[in-house]
Design a protein around this motif. Structure first.
Motif, PDB file in Angstrom:
ATOM      1  N   GLU A 270       2.692-109.209  38.023  1.00 15.02           N
ATOM      2  CA  GLU A 270       2.585-107.527  37.327  1.00 15.02           C
ATOM      3  C   GLU A 270       2.632-106.552  38.334  1.00 15.02           C
ATOM      4  OE1 GLU A 270       0.160-108.670  33.126  1.00 15.02           O
ATOM      5  OE2 GLU A 270      -0.892-107.870  34.752  1.00 15.02           O
ATOM      6  N   ILE A 271       3.256-105.611  37.840  1.00 17.29           N
ATOM      7  CA  ILE A 271       3.219-104.236  38.835  1.00 17.29           C
ATOM      8  C   ILE A 271       3.011-102.869  38.110  1.00 17.29           C
ATOM      9  CG2 ILE A 271       5.809-103.913  38.624  1.00 17.29           C
ATOM     10  CD1 ILE A 271       5.881-103.058  41.565  1.00 17.29           C
ATOM     11  N   SER A 272       2.282-102.052  38.540  1.00 13.12           N
ATOM     12  CA  SER A 272       1.943-100.887  37.868  1.00 13.12           C
ATOM     13  C   SER A 272       1.947 -99.616  38.788  1.00 13.12           C
ATOM     14  CB  SER A 272       0.537-101.056  36.933  1.00 13.12           C
ATOM     15  OG  SER A 272      -0.502-101.163  37.815  1.00 13.12           O
ATOM     16  N   GLU A 273       1.706 -98.475  38.344  1.00  8.80           N
ATOM     17  CA  GLU A 273       1.572 -97.236  39.177  1.00  8.80           C
ATOM     18  C   GLU A 273       0.653 -96.417  38.337  1.00  8.80           C
ATOM     19  OE1 GLU A 273       5.273 -95.239  39.615  1.00  8.80           O
ATOM     20  OE2 GLU A 273       6.003 -95.251  37.525  1.00  8.80           O
ATOM     21  N   GLN A 274      -0.005 -95.390  39.227  1.00  6.91           N
ATOM     22  CA  GLN A 274      -0.528 -94.113  38.941  1.00  6.91           C
ATOM     23  C   GLN A 274      -0.356 -93.144  39.657  1.00  6.91           C
ATOM     24  OE1 GLN A 274      -4.829 -95.671  39.202  1.00  6.91           O
ATOM     25  NE2 GLN A 274      -5.017 -96.622  37.371  1.00  6.91           N
ATOM     26  N   TRP A 275      -0.457 -91.967  38.986  1.00  8.00           N
ATOM     27  CA  TRP A 275      -0.098 -90.645  39.766  1.00  8.00           C
ATOM     28  C   TRP A 275      -1.127 -89.430  39.740  1.00  8.00           C
ATOM     29  CZ3 TRP A 275       4.892 -90.050  41.628  1.00  8.00           C
ATOM     30  CH2 TRP A 275       5.690 -90.785  41.532  1.00  8.00           C
ATOM     31  N   SER A 276      -1.403 -88.819  40.884  1.00  9.22           N
ATOM     32  CA  SER A 276      -2.429 -87.788  40.879  1.00  9.22           C
ATOM     33  C   SER A 276      -2.132 -86.749  39.849  1.00  9.22           C
ATOM     34  CB  SER A 276      -2.619 -87.464  42.203  1.00  9.22           C
ATOM     35  OG  SER A 276      -1.245 -86.788  42.625  1.00  9.22           O
ATOM     36  N   SER A 277      -0.816 -86.737  39.360  1.00  5.90           N
ATOM     37  CA  SER A 277      -0.552 -85.744  38.338  1.00  5.90           C
ATOM     38  C   SER A 277       0.543 -86.375  37.310  1.00  5.90           C
ATOM     39  CB  SER A 277       0.279 -84.319  39.004  1.00  5.90           C
ATOM     40  OG  SER A 277       0.499 -83.302  37.895  1.00  5.90           O
ATOM     41  N   ASP A 278       0.215 -86.378  35.982  1.00  5.40           N
ATOM     42  CA  ASP A 278       0.994 -86.743  34.954  1.00  5.40           C
ATOM     43  C   ASP A 278       2.455 -86.164  34.939  1.00  5.40           C
ATOM     44  OD1 ASP A 278      -0.938 -89.096  35.114  1.00  5.40           O
ATOM     45  OD2 ASP A 278      -2.016 -88.090  33.225  1.00  5.40           O
ATOM     46  N   THR A 279       2.369 -85.064  35.167  1.00  5.38           N
ATOM     47  CA  THR A 279       3.534 -83.988  34.738  1.00  5.38           C
ATOM     48  C   THR A 279       4.717 -84.255  35.618  1.00  5.38           C
ATOM     49  OG1 THR A 279       4.445 -81.929  34.728  1.00  5.38           O
ATOM     50  CG2 THR A 279       2.892 -82.256  36.430  1.00  5.38           C
ATOM     51  N   GLN A 280       5.940 -84.166  34.950  1.00  5.31           N
ATOM     52  CA  GLN A 280       7.145 -84.402  35.549  1.00  5.31           C
ATOM     53  C   GLN A 280       7.463 -83.308  36.365  1.00  5.31           C
ATOM     54  OE1 GLN A 280       9.781 -86.329  32.882  1.00  5.31           O
ATOM     55  NE2 GLN A 280       8.847 -88.485  33.264  1.00  5.31           N
ATOM     56  N   ASP A 281       7.115 -82.048  36.279  1.00  2.00           N
ATOM     57  CA  ASP A 281       7.531 -80.767  37.145  1.00  2.00           C
ATOM     58  C   ASP A 281       6.508 -80.731  38.179  1.00  2.00           C
ATOM     59  OD1 ASP A 281       9.126 -79.953  34.826  1.00  2.00           O
ATOM     60  OD2 ASP A 281       7.524 -79.109  33.822  1.00  2.00           O
ATOM     61  N   TRP A 282       7.295 -80.894  39.392  1.00  2.93           N
ATOM     62  CA  TRP A 282       6.696 -80.819  40.581  1.00  2.93           C
ATOM     63  C   TRP A 282       6.674 -79.497  41.338  1.00  2.93           C
ATOM     64  CZ3 TRP A 282       8.244 -86.052  43.355  1.00  2.93           C
ATOM     65  CH2 TRP A 282       7.732 -86.942  42.502  1.00  2.93           C
ATOM     66  N   THR A 283       5.959 -79.035  42.396  1.00  4.53           N
ATOM     67  CA  THR A 283       5.968 -77.568  42.833  1.00  4.53           C
ATOM     68  C   THR A 283       6.444 -77.976  44.242  1.00  4.53           C
ATOM     69  OG1 THR A 283       4.262 -76.949  41.431  1.00  4.53           O
ATOM     70  CG2 THR A 283       4.919 -75.743  43.363  1.00  4.53           C
ATOM     71  N   LEU A 284       7.246 -77.124  44.717  1.00  4.97           N
ATOM     72  CA  LEU A 284       7.853 -77.117  46.147  1.00  4.97           C
ATOM     73  C   LEU A 284       6.639 -77.294  47.017  1.00  4.97           C
ATOM     74  CD1 LEU A 284      10.591 -77.532  47.742  1.00  4.97           C
ATOM     75  CD2 LEU A 284      10.498 -75.004  47.912  1.00  4.97           C
ATOM     76  N   GLY A 285       6.680 -78.290  47.986  1.00  5.77           N
ATOM     77  CA  GLY A 285       5.879 -78.341  48.941  1.00  5.77           C
ATOM     78  C   GLY A 285       4.300 -78.588  48.885  1.00  5.77           C
ATOM     79  N   GLU A 286       3.937 -78.864  47.638  1.00  7.09           N
ATOM     80  CA  GLU A 286       2.672 -79.760  46.757  1.00  7.09           C
ATOM     81  C   GLU A 286       2.845 -81.193  46.679  1.00  7.09           C
ATOM     82  OE1 GLU A 286       1.256 -77.665  43.469  1.00  7.09           O
ATOM     83  OE2 GLU A 286       0.992 -75.707  44.526  1.00  7.09           O
ATOM     84  N   PRO A 287       2.097 -81.893  47.597  1.00  6.82           N
ATOM     85  CA  PRO A 287       2.220 -83.233  47.819  1.00  6.82           C
ATOM     86  C   PRO A 287       1.519 -84.029  46.334  1.00  6.82           C
ATOM     87  CG  PRO A 287       0.122 -82.565  49.007  1.00  6.82           C
ATOM     88  CD  PRO A 287       0.989 -81.377  48.715  1.00  6.82           C
ATOM     89  N   ILE A 288       2.328 -84.893  45.990  1.00  6.35           N
ATOM     90  CA  ILE A 288       1.851 -85.890  44.873  1.00  6.35           C
ATOM     91  C   ILE A 288       1.399 -87.233  45.373  1.00  6.35           C
ATOM     92  CG2 ILE A 288       2.491 -86.781  42.659  1.00  6.35           C
ATOM     93  CD1 ILE A 288       2.180 -83.636  42.553  1.00  6.35           C
ATOM     94  N   THR A 289       0.659 -87.755  44.961  1.00  8.42           N
ATOM     95  CA  THR A 289       0.158 -89.137  45.434  1.00  8.42           C
ATOM     96  C   THR A 289       0.462 -90.106  44.363  1.00  8.42           C
ATOM     97  OG1 THR A 289      -1.989 -88.153  46.535  1.00  8.42           O
ATOM     98  CG2 THR A 289      -2.013 -90.466  45.990  1.00  8.42           C
ATOM     99  N   ARG A 290       1.156 -91.287  44.706  1.00 10.66           N
ATOM    100  CA  ARG A 290       1.614 -92.231  43.967  1.00 10.66           C
ATOM    101  C   ARG A 290       0.798 -93.686  44.325  1.00 10.66           C
ATOM    102  NH1 ARG A 290       7.685 -94.492  43.408  1.00 10.66           N
ATOM    103  NH2 ARG A 290       7.532 -95.255  41.381  1.00 10.66           N
ATOM    104  N   LYS A 291       0.153 -94.335  43.434  1.00 15.13           N
ATOM    105  CA  LYS A 291      -0.333 -95.495  43.685  1.00 15.13           C
ATOM    106  C   LYS A 291       0.163 -96.604  43.229  1.00 15.13           C
ATOM    107  CE  LYS A 291      -5.061 -94.318  45.461  1.00 15.13           C
ATOM    108  NZ  LYS A 291      -6.640 -94.442  45.117  1.00 15.13           N
ATOM    109  N   ILE A 292       0.891 -97.647  43.622  1.00 14.64           N
ATOM    110  CA  ILE A 292       1.570 -98.858  43.081  1.00 14.64           C
ATOM    111  C   ILE A 292       0.531 -99.798  43.282  1.00 14.64           C
ATOM    112  CG2 ILE A 292       3.433-100.170  43.330  1.00 14.64           C
ATOM    113  CD1 ILE A 292       5.117 -97.892  44.213  1.00 14.64           C
ATOM    114  N   THR A 293       0.188-100.608  42.366  1.00  9.90           N
ATOM    115  CA  THR A 293      -0.359-101.888  42.248  1.00  9.90           C
ATOM    116  C   THR A 293       0.132-103.188  41.758  1.00  9.90           C
ATOM    117  OG1 THR A 293      -2.559-100.411  41.851  1.00  9.90           O
ATOM    118  CG2 THR A 293      -2.563-102.717  41.296  1.00  9.90           C
TER     119      THR A 293
END
Length: 564
Positions: A270-293
């Motif tokens: 099985e594969i799954s993911e988690q995001w530090s922000s659930d929104t699909q609108d990102w801001t230029l230059g602001e990092p988003i963390t994605r964790k894949i398990t």
């Protein structure tokens, strides 16, 4: 004269008879002449009189295993009758059935007689009754795929008290073997209740074809007679060798039609993911963390490859070292791998995060399956805290097919305004030139007023300027702002192709790894810098001395995180 000769002859004969009577003798005997493969025999070797050295028993090991050995010496004088000897007792376990020969054993110039021992197959039936002790090996599957997990169970059943003296670990060539958790329980078979000691292994065949799980042999010690009413037999023990039967596996090769780059036979993945922000609108230059398990049953962490993540011009991805853990349960080996990725948007507009997929083979249904993270649509919006991008001003060219042209107004009032504008432009230029000249004069006077330091002329080839700029970073407290400044300076002074062209490639590799660690701390979600600043400073200083064979200015080592 004749009497003296007779006396000498008698003395010589007496000493010769004394030497003959005290010459060493050796004898051997066994406690039984017929045994089965699971039984042992005790071999007694006696040397008279007492021995000073130990005979060589190495020839016995060609047909027997020597499980135990003991030695004792005795001296008795009863009514002038002297008895003295040294005795060794060896516990022997046969290696095969049939007529085995206990060879003649030498002590000094004497030899013992050879002994014939008959060894029969173990009788497990015992007239329809189950034996008191037996060893069994079971395989979860008889026809596994190559590199598929197979649970191997070794079970020792005993219905009488005993002590296990030797239980060697399972050893199988051309296979990876991982021990699992052992267990003990009771089980009734027929008319007996057994205590079962269970040893479990996770076996991963590394080659296709026939694979044999060899015979396992345990050495146990038990009482010689279970009838404790006879006080003469109480306390006597007997050593036995318990053997299992061999088990054959037919290992199948990789399934035809499998599309994955790496063969992954598993019972579950099985594969799954988690995001530090659930929104699909990102801001230029602001990092988003994605964790894949990724969770897999029947695979070890070494079997699972690194996930393939597609690159994009709209964002940059910075991957950290994956964290993995193996657990053991009733299903065998299970693995969990977690990977953290810092994503930094670098370009405004709509974009798509590509899908992540991993092919694997389901050993339960014998079908190919895909562990999938679907694609994700992203909208990257402008960051109000960042300066707006510079847009070049293009001159508007008149259309070639235009039918009308704009004629400038050349009235006297318009011409007068044009002349006034030109005069103001000239005056402004003169004022700027005057200020620049005054500033240059002040700078020149200040330079002349400074005390002169007589230093040796610097080596033009030594890049001291960039080293001094980068060294400022190591003399101040570490924080994300200072780290970001250092990364920009490093990116300017050490282009990627220049590092690739270093003579010392090991230094280049270490330097890249250290910079990636600092980059993960600066723009990722790491609360602390995982590297070592003195080590990074030493690597930077060594890099400044490395020759760079590239003549062209290459692209930077670290692509800018923010657009210009």
């Amino acid at each position: 004269m004749l009497i003296r000769s007779i006396f000498t002859l008698v003395t010589v004969l007496f000493f010769c008879s004394a030497q003959a009577s005290y010459a060493a003798s050796i004898s051997t005997s066994v406690d039984r002449a017929r045994i089965s493969m699971d039984e042992t025999v005790v071999l007694s070797i006696r040397v008279s009189p007492q021995a000073n050295t130990t005979p060589n028993f190495s020839e016995l090991e060609t047909q027997f295993d020597i499980l135990n050995r003991s030695q004792n010496s005795q001296y008795r004088n009863i009514n002038g009758q002297v008895t003295a000897f040294t005795e060794w007792q060896l516990t022997l376990a046969p290696k095969s059935t049939g007529k085995l020969v206990i060879p003649s054993i030498q002590y000094e110039q004497e030899f013992s007689d050879a002994i014939i021992l008959e060894v029969a197959e173990t009788d497990d039936t015992q007239s329809g009754l189950t034996p008191d002790i037996f060893l069994d090996i079971q395989a979860e599957k008889s026809e596994p795929y190559v590199q598929e997990q197979v649970i191997i169970t070794v079970k020792l059943h005993t219905a009488i008290p005993l002590r296990v003296d030797d239980a060697p670990a399972l050893n199988i060539p051309n296979a990876l073997l991982l021990p699992l958790k052992d267990s003990q329980y009771q089980k009734r078979i027929g008319d007996k209740v057994y205590s079962v000691s269970e040893l479990r292994y996770a076996l991963f065949p590394q080659m296709s074809g026939e694979l044999e799980i060899p015979i396992q042999t345990f050495t146990v010690t038990m009482r010689a007679n279970s009838n404790f009413s006879n006080p003469l037999n109480y306390g006597q023990t007997e050593t036995k060798r318990i053997r299992s039967r061999p088990v054959m596996l037919s290992v199948k090769p990789q399934a035809k039609g499998y599309q994955g780059e790496q063969w992954l036979p598993a019972s579950k993945l099985e594969i799954s993911e988690q995001w530090s922000s659930d929104t699909q609108d990102w801001t230029l230059g602001e990092p988003i963390t994605r964790k894949i398990t990724l969770k897999a049953t029947g695979l070890s962490a070494n079997q699972i490859p690194s996930l393939s993540l597609a690159e994009s011009q709209s964002f940059k991805q910075y991957r950290e070292k994956p964290e993995s853990s193996d657990t053991q349960d009733a299903r065998g080996l299970s693995t969990t791998i977690t990977e953290s990725i810092a994503i930094v948007p670098t370009q405004e507009g709509a974009t798509q995060l590509p899908e992540v997929k991993l092919y694997w083979w389901d050993t339960q249904s014998n079908t190919q399956k895909i562990a999938l993270l679907p694609a994700r649509n992203i909208n990257i919006k402008a960051n109000p805290q960042l300066p707006a991008p510079k847009t070049p001003i293009l001159a508007t060219q008149p259309s070639s097919d235009a039918t009308e042209q704009t004629i400038p107004d050349t009235t006297p009032a318009t011409l007068e305004g044009v002349h006034a504008t030109v005069i103001w432009q000239i005056l402004t230029a003169l004022l700027v030139a005057t200020n620049l000249s005054l500033a240059a004069l002040v700078w020149h006077l200040w330079r002349r007023s400074r005390p002169k330091l007589h230093l040796p002329a610097p080596d033009a080839s030594a890049p001291q300027s960039r080293l001094q700029e980068l060294d400022k970073f190591f003399s101040q407290p570490l924080n994300r702002a200072s780290a970001a400044y250092f990364l920009r300076a490093f990116n300017r002074h050490f282009p990627k192709q220049a590092i690739d062209a270093m003579a010392d490639q090991s230094l280049a590799t270490e330097l890249k790894h250290a910079i990636q660690q600092l980059n993960a701390y600066t723009y990722g979600d790491k609360p602390h810098y995982e590297g070592d600043l003195p080590t990074l400073q030493s690597l930077v200083r060594q890099a400044t001395q490395q020759p760079n064979k590239s003549s062209a200015l290459p692209t930077p080592l670290l692509t800018g995180l923010y657009p210009d």
